[in-house]
Design a protein around this motif. Sequence first.
Motif, PDB file in Angstrom:
ATOM      1  N   TRP A  13      19.745  42.800  39.615  1.00 34.43           N
ATOM      2  CA  TRP A  13      20.201  43.786  39.945  1.00 34.43           C
ATOM      3  C   TRP A  13      19.990  45.030  38.624  1.00 34.43           C
ATOM      4  N   PHE A  17      17.654  48.040  43.094  1.00 34.27           N
ATOM      5  CA  PHE A  17      17.944  47.123  45.106  1.00 34.27           C
ATOM      6  C   PHE A  17      16.307  47.989  45.974  1.00 34.27           C
ATOM      7  N   HIS A  29      24.222  37.910  47.522  1.00 34.51           N
ATOM      8  CA  HIS A  29      24.040  38.459  46.296  1.00 34.51           C
ATOM      9  C   HIS A  29      23.823  37.697  45.285  1.00 34.51           C
ATOM     10  N   ASP A  82      35.950  42.331  51.060  1.00 31.01           N
ATOM     11  CA  ASP A  82      35.349  42.622  49.478  1.00 31.01           C
ATOM     12  C   ASP A  82      34.194  42.381  48.799  1.00 31.01           C
ATOM     13  N   ASP A  83      33.013  41.319  50.015  1.00 35.16           N
ATOM     14  CA  ASP A  83      31.985  40.393  49.826  1.00 35.16           C
ATOM     15  C   ASP A  83      31.236  41.841  50.288  1.00 35.16           C
ATOM     16  N   GLY A  86      30.534  44.895  48.709  1.00 36.39           N
ATOM     17  CA  GLY A  86      29.687  44.339  47.836  1.00 36.39           C
ATOM     18  C   GLY A  86      28.165  45.338  48.126  1.00 36.39           C
ATOM     19  N   LEU A  95      25.786  49.584  40.560  1.00 34.51           N
ATOM     20  CA  LEU A  95      26.601  48.141  40.641  1.00 34.51           C
ATOM     21  C   LEU A  95      27.633  48.327  40.429  1.00 34.51           C
ATOM     22  N   ALA A  96      28.311  48.288  40.334  1.00 36.16           N
ATOM     23  CA  ALA A  96      29.645  48.302  40.691  1.00 36.16           C
ATOM     24  C   ALA A  96      30.928  47.114  41.043  1.00 36.16           C
ATOM     25  N   VAL A  97      32.452  47.221  40.559  1.00 32.94           N
ATOM     26  CA  VAL A  97      32.918  46.011  41.232  1.00 32.94           C
ATOM     27  C   VAL A  97      34.303  45.988  41.318  1.00 32.94           C
ATOM     28  N   VAL A 125      33.175  59.541  42.427  1.00 38.76           N
ATOM     29  CA  VAL A 125      34.321  60.576  42.638  1.00 38.76           C
ATOM     30  C   VAL A 125      34.057  60.289  40.714  1.00 38.76           C
ATOM     31  N   ARG A 127      33.434  57.236  38.051  1.00 34.76           N
ATOM     32  CA  ARG A 127      33.203  56.093  38.678  1.00 34.76           C
ATOM     33  C   ARG A 127      33.593  55.501  39.045  1.00 34.76           C
ATOM     34  N   ARG A 128      34.409  55.962  40.447  1.00 35.08           N
ATOM     35  CA  ARG A 128      35.627  55.512  41.504  1.00 35.08           C
ATOM     36  C   ARG A 128      34.169  55.853  42.926  1.00 35.08           C
ATOM     37  N   THR A 149      38.411  50.041  46.084  1.00 32.82           N
ATOM     38  CA  THR A 149      37.854  51.241  45.057  1.00 32.82           C
ATOM     39  C   THR A 149      36.936  50.014  44.587  1.00 32.82           C
ATOM     40  N   VAL A 153      29.842  50.148  37.082  1.00 30.19           N
ATOM     41  CA  VAL A 153      29.144  49.414  35.823  1.00 30.19           C
ATOM     42  C   VAL A 153      28.142  49.421  35.356  1.00 30.19           C
ATOM     43  N   PHE A 158      28.164  42.752  33.779  1.00 28.60           N
ATOM     44  CA  PHE A 158      28.023  41.001  33.999  1.00 28.60           C
ATOM     45  C   PHE A 158      28.390  39.904  33.577  1.00 28.60           C
TER      46      PHE A 158
END
Length: 164
Positions: A13, A17, A29, A82-83, A86, A95-97, A125, A127-128, A149, A153, A158
């Motif tokens: 990661w 990508f 992932h 959710d996946d 991703g 990279l975000a969660v 916006v 980090r969102r 949202t 990161v 991670f």
Amino acid sequence: MGQQTVDPVIAGWAAGFRPVRDGEYFPPHSPGCVGCGPANPHGLHLAVRRHGEGVQAEHTFDDRHTGAPGVAHGGAVAMAFDDLFGFLLYLLGELAVTRDLRVSYLAPVRLNAAYMLRADHGARVGRRIPVSAELRNHDNVVVATAEATFVVVDTHHFTRAAGR
Ligand SMILES: CCCCCCCCCC(=O)SCCNC(=O)CCNC(=O)[C@H](O)C(C)(C)COP(=O)(O)OP(=O)(O)OC[C@H]1O[C@@H](n2cnc3c(N)ncnc32)[C@H](O)[C@@H]1OP(=O)(O)O
């Protein structure tokens, strides 16, 4: 890092990508990802491809994800959303969660029936990153929707989370 081993998935990661053409499938992932990893026997095994600036997947929930008899568990449906979200990160190159996830269950999702998932992202916006998705049945009726949202990161998120 010293003598510590960097998890190869996280290292991948961090390396970024690779570009994915419209209609092409993304890599999972990780092999063990419960959403999309081919090596996870309990997982959904989502196969996700690029669709324009969004992503989509055909998916059939099976008996491993039973909620009420014959119906997919709501948690399994939320996991699929959710996946799926991703995979938007591959397009965004971020990279975000998931910080929050809201699912609307509009009709029961049946087991052993094919559904289509589709997700799109809005503009970042701060980090969102806002994302949204739909789950449609074979009659093209929307049976569930999701909004989330994601928060950007760095790779340390991670490595810290993995206790490394
Ligand atoms: C390619 C990578 C693939 C990764 C695998 C994908 C798998 C599928 C997705 C997942 O399952 S991810 C796993 C589940 N999620 C987590 O484990 C995340 C756990 N939460 C955290 O680690 C932290 O809460 C998080 C890193 C998300 C944020 O903590 P921080 O302390 O870094 O940030 P902060 O709380 O200050 O908020 C960051 C931004 O989000 C905003 N924010 C916080 N809560 C919000 C909220 N509820 N709604 C909207 N915005 C929100 C907040 O205002 C701020 O905005 P700005 O940057 O614009 O100032």
